[in-house]
Design an enzyme around this catalytic site. Structure first.
Site, PDB file in Angstrom:
ATOM      1  N   LEU A  58       1.103  -1.107  -0.255  1.00  0.00           N
ATOM      2  CA  LEU A  58       0.478   0.433   0.267  1.00  0.00           C
ATOM      3  C   LEU A  58       0.729   0.981   0.076  1.00  0.00           C
ATOM      4  CD1 LEU A  58      -2.551  -1.106   2.911  1.00  0.00           C
ATOM      5  CD2 LEU A  58      -2.746  -1.266   0.066  1.00  0.00           C
ATOM      6  N   ARG A  97      10.012   5.865  12.703  1.00  0.00           N
ATOM      7  CA  ARG A  97       8.862   5.149  12.345  1.00  0.00           C
ATOM      8  C   ARG A  97       7.711   5.303  13.257  1.00  0.00           C
ATOM      9  NH1 ARG A  97       6.379   0.251  10.033  1.00  0.00           N
ATOM     10  NH2 ARG A  97       5.048   1.043   7.967  1.00  0.00           N
ATOM     11  N   ILE A 150       0.337   3.809   6.653  1.00  0.00           N
ATOM     12  CA  ILE A 150       1.427   4.591   6.742  1.00  0.00           C
ATOM     13  C   ILE A 150       2.495   3.198   5.364  1.00  0.00           C
ATOM     14  CG2 ILE A 150       2.317   3.376   8.761  1.00  0.00           C
ATOM     15  CD1 ILE A 150       4.892   5.736   8.718  1.00  0.00           C
ATOM     16  N   SER A 151       2.907   3.687   4.767  1.00  0.00           N
ATOM     17  CA  SER A 151       3.856   2.500   3.512  1.00  0.00           C
ATOM     18  C   SER A 151       4.381   1.484   4.717  1.00  0.00           C
ATOM     19  CB  SER A 151       4.249   3.045   2.907  1.00  0.00           C
ATOM     20  OG  SER A 151       3.538   3.580   1.407  1.00  0.00           O
ATOM     21  N   ALA A 152       4.583   0.721   4.250  1.00  0.00           N
ATOM     22  CA  ALA A 152       5.462  -0.789   4.817  1.00  0.00           C
ATOM     23  C   ALA A 152       6.971  -0.480   4.520  1.00  0.00           C
ATOM     24  CB  ALA A 152       5.172  -2.258   3.869  1.00  0.00           C
TER      25      ALA A 152
END
Length: 255
Positions: free
Chosen positions: A8, A78, A104-106
């Site tokens: 995503l 993060r 939130i992106s991987a």
């Protein structure tokens, strides 16, 4: 590359089954922790160790290549870009919810796209899709200036406040439709798009400096490719990288 899989983008509803399961697992673990008693967040040492392990894994899997990008991932916290109840899973390689049905992106996708845009200290980068601000924070450590656009006002406001509080002085956040880019600050040395239009937006290509790089997922849902576009002498070349699954781009292109 081996081991790459669709993931995503940092904004939008979860569209990928593995990402949905990952988010569900994170939330379930939080519920279990609450059932067991008050939630106790990881210690600073535990968070640092988890971040180091993540970076080592990304290097071993081939997502990190350059020392500068590797250091940026290692230095960017993060966990500060996700809800506190998810800090215990902040350094797992999965997408995580950040509110407003967004994610939130991987980390491996953040690493890959950051490497692809070839950041250097003299470059100015435009990001489309701020989300919680994590990708912008990573880029800010590598570039002279980062401009980032988020279409959802609550996320844009939160990201702007968070980035300022954390001292990212070279990042400028704007709430708006990223399809038209940010003409008043163009041209850009690099443009990174974290949502997928069906075709590459012409304004973004026009705002790319000659010699610049555009990293963007393109295509209909479930039929998307991550592309790198390079502009040279006014001509644009396109290279397909991997199949991906990002949230569709919304805004002016659909009006």
């Amino acid at each position: 590359m081996q081991g790459l899989r669709p993931v995503l983008g940092p904004v939008g509803r979860p569209l990928l089954a593995v990402a949905v399961l990952g988010v569900a697992a994170a939330l379930f673990s939080c519920v279990r922790a609450q059932d067991a008693g008050p939630y106790i967040p990881p210690s600073p040492d535990e968070l640092q160790s988890a971040r180091e392990r993540l970076v080592e894994q990304l290097c071993a899997r081939g997502f990190l290549h350059t020392p500068a990008v590797t250091k940026a991932l290692r230095d960017t916290q993060r966990h500060l870009f996700v809800p506190p109840e998810l800090w215990s899973v902040a350094y797992e390689d999965r997408a995580l919810p950040i509110g407003y049905e967004q994610t939130i992106s991987a980390p491996h996708m953040v690493a890959l796209m950051t490497e692809l845009i070839e950041p250097t200290p003299e470059k100015t980068i435009l990001e489309i899709g701020t989300g919680s601000g994590y990708q912008a924070a990573v880029l800010s450590r590598l570039c002279k200036k980062v401009f980032t656009i988020e279409i959802l006002e609550p996320l844009a406001t939160q990201a702007d406040r968070r980035l300022k509080e954390l001292g990212y002085k070279n990042v400028t956040v704007r709430c708006g439709d990223g399809y038209q880019g940010w003409a008043e600050n163009a041209p850009f040395d690099g443009i990174m798009v974290t949502c997928a239009p069906e075709d590459v937006p012409t304004p973004l290509v026009e705002q790319l400096r000659d010699g610049g790089i555009l990293v963007i997922p393109v295509g209909e849902p479930y039929q998307q490719q991550l592309y790198v576009l390079r502009k040279s002498n006014g001509l644009v070349s396109r290279t397909a990288i991997i199949p991906v699954l990002f949230v569709p781009m919304t805004g002016e292109m659909h009006n």
